[in-house]
Design a protein around this motif. Structure first.
Motif, PDB file in Angstrom:
ATOM      1  N   ALA A 247       4.214 -54.322  13.809  1.00 28.09           N
ATOM      2  CA  ALA A 247       4.096 -54.230  15.268  1.00 28.09           C
ATOM      3  C   ALA A 247       2.644 -54.301  15.716  1.00 28.09           C
ATOM      4  O   ALA A 247       2.327 -54.905  16.753  1.00 28.09           O
ATOM      5  CB  ALA A 247       4.746 -52.948  15.773  1.00 28.09           C
ATOM      6  N   ALA A 248       1.749 -53.696  14.950  1.00 27.09           N
ATOM      7  CA  ALA A 248       0.330 -53.707  15.327  1.00 27.09           C
ATOM      8  C   ALA A 248      -0.214 -55.129  15.332  1.00 27.09           C
ATOM      9  O   ALA A 248      -1.001 -55.508  16.211  1.00 27.09           O
ATOM     10  CB  ALA A 248      -0.472 -52.833  14.362  1.00 27.09           C
ATOM     11  N   THR A 249       0.205 -55.924  14.341  1.00 28.53           N
ATOM     12  CA  THR A 249      -0.248 -57.307  14.283  1.00 28.53           C
ATOM     13  C   THR A 249       0.269 -58.100  15.471  1.00 28.53           C
ATOM     14  O   THR A 249      -0.460 -58.887  16.081  1.00 28.53           O
ATOM     15  CB  THR A 249       0.221 -57.968  12.975  1.00 28.53           C
ATOM     16  OG1 THR A 249      -0.328 -57.251  11.867  1.00 28.53           O
ATOM     17  CG2 THR A 249      -0.226 -59.426  12.910  1.00 28.53           C
ATOM     18  N   ILE A 250       1.530 -57.892  15.818  1.00 31.98           N
ATOM     19  CA  ILE A 250       2.123 -58.598  16.955  1.00 31.98           C
ATOM     20  C   ILE A 250       1.402 -58.243  18.249  1.00 31.98           C
ATOM     21  O   ILE A 250       1.106 -59.117  19.074  1.00 31.98           O
ATOM     22  CB  ILE A 250       3.626 -58.271  17.069  1.00 31.98           C
ATOM     23  CG1 ILE A 250       4.381 -58.844  15.875  1.00 31.98           C
ATOM     24  CG2 ILE A 250       4.196 -58.814  18.366  1.00 31.98           C
ATOM     25  CD1 ILE A 250       4.296 -60.349  15.751  1.00 31.98           C
TER      26      ILE A 250
ATOM     27  N   ALA B 214      11.070 -55.423  24.372  1.00 33.88           N
ATOM     28  CA  ALA B 214      12.489 -55.442  24.030  1.00 33.88           C
ATOM     29  C   ALA B 214      12.743 -55.833  22.575  1.00 33.88           C
ATOM     30  O   ALA B 214      13.891 -55.831  22.131  1.00 33.88           O
ATOM     31  CB  ALA B 214      13.227 -56.420  24.955  1.00 33.88           C
ATOM     32  N   PHE B 215      11.691 -56.176  21.828  1.00 32.54           N
ATOM     33  CA  PHE B 215      11.885 -56.592  20.435  1.00 32.54           C
ATOM     34  C   PHE B 215      12.151 -55.371  19.558  1.00 32.54           C
ATOM     35  O   PHE B 215      11.457 -54.362  19.647  1.00 32.54           O
ATOM     36  CB  PHE B 215      10.656 -57.335  19.916  1.00 32.54           C
ATOM     37  CG  PHE B 215      10.853 -57.964  18.568  1.00 32.54           C
ATOM     38  CD1 PHE B 215      11.494 -59.181  18.439  1.00 32.54           C
ATOM     39  CD2 PHE B 215      10.409 -57.320  17.414  1.00 32.54           C
ATOM     40  CE1 PHE B 215      11.677 -59.758  17.199  1.00 32.54           C
ATOM     41  CE2 PHE B 215      10.592 -57.888  16.169  1.00 32.54           C
ATOM     42  CZ  PHE B 215      11.233 -59.109  16.059  1.00 32.54           C
ATOM     43  N   ASP B 216      13.157 -55.484  18.698  1.00 35.69           N
ATOM     44  CA  ASP B 216      13.550 -54.374  17.828  1.00 35.69           C
ATOM     45  C   ASP B 216      12.796 -54.475  16.501  1.00 35.69           C
ATOM     46  O   ASP B 216      13.233 -55.147  15.573  1.00 35.69           O
ATOM     47  CB  ASP B 216      15.063 -54.409  17.594  1.00 35.69           C
ATOM     48  CG  ASP B 216      15.554 -53.165  16.863  1.00 35.69           C
ATOM     49  OD1 ASP B 216      14.720 -52.299  16.531  1.00 35.69           O
ATOM     50  OD2 ASP B 216      16.773 -53.076  16.615  1.00 35.69           O
ATOM     51  N   PHE B 217      11.652 -53.818  16.424  1.00 34.96           N
ATOM     52  CA  PHE B 217      10.877 -53.847  15.192  1.00 34.96           C
ATOM     53  C   PHE B 217      11.578 -53.081  14.071  1.00 34.96           C
ATOM     54  O   PHE B 217      11.363 -53.383  12.893  1.00 34.96           O
ATOM     55  CB  PHE B 217       9.481 -53.251  15.436  1.00 34.96           C
ATOM     56  CG  PHE B 217       8.580 -54.137  16.249  1.00 34.96           C
ATOM     57  CD1 PHE B 217       7.865 -55.161  15.645  1.00 34.96           C
ATOM     58  CD2 PHE B 217       8.457 -53.947  17.614  1.00 34.96           C
ATOM     59  CE1 PHE B 217       7.040 -55.984  16.399  1.00 34.96           C
ATOM     60  CE2 PHE B 217       7.631 -54.773  18.371  1.00 34.96           C
ATOM     61  CZ  PHE B 217       6.924 -55.789  17.759  1.00 34.96           C
ATOM     62  N   ASP B 218      12.418 -52.119  14.416  1.00 39.08           N
ATOM     63  CA  ASP B 218      13.136 -51.364  13.392  1.00 39.08           C
ATOM     64  C   ASP B 218      14.134 -52.240  12.646  1.00 39.08           C
ATOM     65  O   ASP B 218      14.438 -51.983  11.477  1.00 39.08           O
ATOM     66  CB  ASP B 218      13.874 -50.177  14.025  1.00 39.08           C
ATOM     67  CG  ASP B 218      12.908 -49.140  14.579  1.00 39.08           C
ATOM     68  OD1 ASP B 218      11.769 -49.057  14.073  1.00 39.08           O
ATOM     69  OD2 ASP B 218      13.289 -48.421  15.528  1.00 39.08           O
ATOM     70  N   ALA B 219      14.650 -53.270  13.322  1.00 41.51           N
ATOM     71  CA  ALA B 219      15.631 -54.149  12.683  1.00 41.51           C
ATOM     72  C   ALA B 219      14.982 -55.049  11.637  1.00 41.51           C
ATOM     73  O   ALA B 219      15.672 -55.559  10.754  1.00 41.51           O
ATOM     74  CB  ALA B 219      16.337 -55.001  13.744  1.00 41.51           C
ATOM     75  N   ASN B 220      13.687 -55.275  11.736  1.00 41.53           N
ATOM     76  CA  ASN B 220      12.964 -56.077  10.741  1.00 41.53           C
ATOM     77  C   ASN B 220      11.655 -55.369  10.425  1.00 41.53           C
ATOM     78  O   ASN B 220      10.610 -55.684  10.983  1.00 41.53           O
ATOM     79  CB  ASN B 220      12.703 -57.490  11.267  1.00 41.53           C
ATOM     80  CG  ASN B 220      12.299 -58.436  10.142  1.00 41.53           C
ATOM     81  OD1 ASN B 220      11.769 -58.005   9.122  1.00 41.53           O
ATOM     82  ND2 ASN B 220      12.546 -59.721  10.334  1.00 41.53           N
TER      83      ASN B 220
END
Length: 257
Positions: free
Chosen positions: A96-99, A85-91
């Motif tokens: 994302a790969a690291t997360i 549900a995390f919006d990677f586009d907003a930040n």
């Protein structure tokens, strides 16, 4: 209690016997699903061994799910948050790969720390809860707590001569998630007590911290840490960081210091 065993049970008698046996053996998943699994097994023409395997795997899967739910509940997360549900586009500065690499929990297995640093609204708490949830689902014992709540609990424990017991309790979990460090100023005593918790966990169990300030500025940790370093033969180290501030490239370091 001994169940009657006889050949040629009717369908209804067999269902009753299975239900009773599952209750006695505490197999709720098999009791709830055996009829559907039996129908699928007949349709797919499974062998007796195949049918038995399906029953046992259903029980194992459901038990694993219930254990995960218990660990997530015990962690005390204030709300449900997931990486999905995390919006990677907003930040876009958050990789994302690291997360998702962090979500593998390898750093927890190695008892390494993690610090999420960023301004308000960058998703630190979401990320902290989501990574903690991933850890609980992976089988780790997790505890979430606000920094101010933890400090208040430590101060009360110290006043009641229960500090060692409280620190030990927070030291036993595999991952301690401390949120909102930096939003309220801690006095010297509070900083010292919080540092004792971090020291207790160092190189033993992981800690993940979300803060809006760097550790060099966060509430006397600079002086507290410097004093501890002078009093010890080794050198203390600050947690590796994942930078979540807008306008800066993300950094995620989970290697041993």
């Amino acid at each position: 209690m001994t169940l009657p065993r006889q050949r040629g049970l009717t369908e209804q008698a067999a269902n009753t016997a299975i239900d009773t046996a599952c209750r006695l053996l505490r197999l709720p998943s098999i009791r709830n699903e055996f009829s559907d699994i039996a129908d699928r097994a007949m349709k797919d023409q499974l062998t007796y061994r195949g049918f038995l395997a399906e029953l046992l795997m259903a029980e194992c899967d459901d038990r694993a799910r219930r254990r995960s739910e218990r660990r997530i509940k015990a962690a005390g997360f204030p709300r449900d948050k997931s990486l999905r549900a995390f919006d990677f586009d907003a930040n876009p500065n958050i990789d994302a790969a690291t997360i998702h690499t962090l979500a593998s929990c390898e750093w927890i297995k190695k008892s390494q720390p993690l610090c999420l640093i960023g301004d308000s609204g960058t998703g630190k708490s979401h990320m902290l809860i989501a990574l903690g949830t991933e850890a609980a689902m992976a089988g780790y014992r997790v505890k979430y707590v606000l920094a101010t709540k933890l400090v208040n609990e430590l101060v009360e424990a110290a006043d009641e001569k229960q500090l060692s017991k409280t620190i030990a309790r927070y030291g036993r979990v595999d991952l301690l998630c401390i949120d909102e460090l930096g939003y309220m100023e801690l006095d010297r005593r509070g900083a010292e007590l919080l540092f004792q918790v971090l020291t207790e966990r160092e190189e033993k169990n992981s800690v993940a911290i979300a803060s809006n300030e760097s550790f060099g500025k966060a509430h006397m940790f600079r002086r507290t840490r410097a004093r501890r370093c002078r009093n010890s033969t080794g050198s203390a180290s600050l947690p590796p960081r994942f930078q979540m501030s807008p306008g800066r490239p993300p950094r995620a370091v989970v290697s041993s210091a």
